[in-house]
Design an enzyme around this catalytic site. Structure first.
Site, PDB file in Angstrom:
ATOM      1  N   ASN A   9      48.680  35.508  43.797  1.00  0.00           N
ATOM      2  CA  ASN A   9      48.027  36.633  43.119  1.00  0.00           C
ATOM      3  C   ASN A   9      46.554  36.255  42.974  1.00  0.00           C
ATOM      4  OD1 ASN A   9      47.030  38.588  41.424  1.00  0.00           O
ATOM      5  ND2 ASN A   9      48.313  38.046  39.661  1.00  0.00           N
ATOM      6  N   LYS A  11      44.192  37.919  41.873  1.00  0.00           N
ATOM      7  CA  LYS A  11      43.497  38.573  40.745  1.00  0.00           C
ATOM      8  C   LYS A  11      42.151  39.111  41.238  1.00  0.00           C
ATOM      9  CE  LYS A  11      46.223  35.768  37.658  1.00  0.00           C
ATOM     10  NZ  LYS A  11      46.409  35.173  36.348  1.00  0.00           N
ATOM     11  N   HIS A  93      51.883  43.083  35.338  1.00  0.00           N
ATOM     12  CA  HIS A  93      51.300  41.761  35.056  1.00  0.00           C
ATOM     13  C   HIS A  93      50.790  41.755  33.617  1.00  0.00           C
ATOM     14  CE1 HIS A  93      48.750  38.255  35.148  1.00  0.00           C
ATOM     15  NE2 HIS A  93      49.431  37.871  36.197  1.00  0.00           N
ATOM     16  N   GLU A  95      48.193  40.721  32.381  1.00  0.00           N
ATOM     17  CA  GLU A  95      46.784  41.123  32.233  1.00  0.00           C
ATOM     18  C   GLU A  95      46.647  42.639  32.247  1.00  0.00           C
ATOM     19  OE1 GLU A  95      45.425  38.546  35.373  1.00  0.00           O
ATOM     20  OE2 GLU A  95      45.927  36.835  34.110  1.00  0.00           O
ATOM     21  N   GLU A 164      56.596  35.307  33.744  1.00  0.00           N
ATOM     22  CA  GLU A 164      55.296  34.671  33.540  1.00  0.00           C
ATOM     23  C   GLU A 164      55.009  34.590  32.041  1.00  0.00           C
ATOM     24  OE1 GLU A 164      52.656  35.071  37.324  1.00  0.00           O
ATOM     25  OE2 GLU A 164      52.151  36.619  35.893  1.00  0.00           O
ATOM     26  N   GLY A 170      46.964  30.610  33.472  1.00  0.00           N
ATOM     27  CA  GLY A 170      45.564  30.188  33.527  1.00  0.00           C
ATOM     28  C   GLY A 170      45.197  29.164  32.464  1.00  0.00           C
ATOM     29  N   SER A 208      50.427  28.631  35.699  1.00  0.00           N
ATOM     30  CA  SER A 208      49.940  27.271  35.936  1.00  0.00           C
ATOM     31  C   SER A 208      50.808  26.464  36.903  1.00  0.00           C
ATOM     32  CB  SER A 208      49.752  26.523  34.607  1.00  0.00           C
ATOM     33  OG  SER A 208      48.760  27.168  33.819  1.00  0.00           O
TER      34      SER A 208
HETATM   35  P1  13P Z   1      47.860  30.907  37.058  1.00  0.00           P
HETATM   36  O1  13P Z   1      48.656  30.323  38.207  1.00  0.00           O
HETATM   37  O2  13P Z   1      46.387  30.872  37.299  1.00  0.00           O
HETATM   38  O3  13P Z   1      48.283  30.339  35.740  1.00  0.00           O
HETATM   39  O4  13P Z   1      48.222  32.479  37.017  1.00  0.00           O
HETATM   40  C1  13P Z   1      49.550  32.860  37.032  1.00  0.00           C
HETATM   41  C2  13P Z   1      49.596  34.328  37.235  1.00  0.00           C
HETATM   42  O5  13P Z   1      49.199  35.090  36.371  1.00  0.00           O
HETATM   43  C3  13P Z   1      50.090  34.828  38.515  1.00  0.00           C
HETATM   44  O6  13P Z   1      50.329  36.201  38.481  1.00  0.00           O
END
Ligand code: 13P
Length: 246
Positions: A9, A11, A93, A95, A164, A170, A208
């Site tokens: 992903n 982002k 997601h 976010e 997640e 992150g 992560s």
């Molecule tokens: P990270 O791997 O940067 O923690 O992000 C995970 C994520 O949100 C994947 O959709």
């Protein structure tokens, strides 16, 4: 035996030259021994399709409108994603839930819209740190998944689920393999009660995931691969994670 799936992903990261390098590194490092896909920002779908066509790598988007078409400025429909060869669309997601106030029913409607055009939704669920500390993890992820199961009804078996935990995204703070497996087992049980296809369905872990923790996470019985954020932007790291799944 479920074949593992690793999805990057990206982002809101990337640029045309950086993407071209990353995609060509991913194509060049095949074969992986697992399914691999990248979910890229909308404007890059076209060139991603060109770069990956002819390989067994797949691509997708990070969101999808719940509507088929109409006056929805800024939204992108599942039909448009299908036109660009998207195999997957991430929906729900954290976010999007956090910064765009997306609720469970909207996420479920997006998943349904994607499936309606042959795009597999990757439905994200996960609890915040406060919810985990309050002992609410199970209730939260069950509620999030249940909305999608009900809305997809007999097609529920066609989605991919991604667990997640918000506190692991992150932050460098990964769920332990045991913590992740415990939630994946709950999700699998919920799917089993809803669809005969549950045992074939993929439940990905995200939060992560790095080259040094991927193998132990992926060795858990109900973890069928990963949804990778930051580490999917570095070719060497993403390739190492895909190899850990293969
Ligand atoms: P990270 O791997 O940067 O923690 O992000 C995970 C994520 O949100 C994947 O959709």
């Amino acid at each position: 035996m479920r074949r593992k799936l690793v999805v990057g992903n990206w982002k809101m990261h990337g640029s045309r030259p950086v993407n071209a390098q990353l995609l060509s590194a991913l194509v060049g490092a095949r074969p992986y021994g697992c399914d691999v896909a990248v979910c890229v920002p909308f404007p890059y779908l076209s060139e991603t399709a060109v770069a990956l066509t002819g390989s067994d790598l797949r691509w997708g988007s990070q969101d999808c409108s719940a509507h088929e078409q109409g006056a929805f400025t800024g939204e992108v429909s599942a039909g448009m994603l299908a036109e660009f060869g998207c195999r997957y669309a991430i929906v729900g997601h954290s976010e999007r839930r956090q910064f765009h106030q997306e609720g469970d029913q909207l996420v479920a409607d997006k998943a349904k819209a994607a499936l309606g055009k042959g795009v597999t939704p990757i439905v994200c669920v996960g609890e915040t740190l406060a919810q985990r500390e309050a002992g609410d993890t199970e209730a939260v992820v069950k509620r999030q998944l249940s909305a999608v199961i009900h809305t997809l009804a007999h097609c529920a078996g066609e989605m991919v689920v991604a667990y997640e935990p918000v506190w692991a995204i992150g932050t460098g703070r990964t769920a332990t393999p045991e913590q992740a497996q415990a939630v994946h087992a709950l999700l699998r049980a919920q799917l089993l009660a809803a669809t005969p296809r549950a045992s074939e369905m993929k439940i990905l872990y995200g939060g992560s995931v790095k080259p040094d923790n991927a193998a132990t996470l992926f060795s858990q019985v109900d973890i069928d691969g990963g949804l990778i954020g930051g580490a999917s932007l570095k070719a060497a790291d993403f390739i190492a994670i895909c190899r850990a799944a293969g």
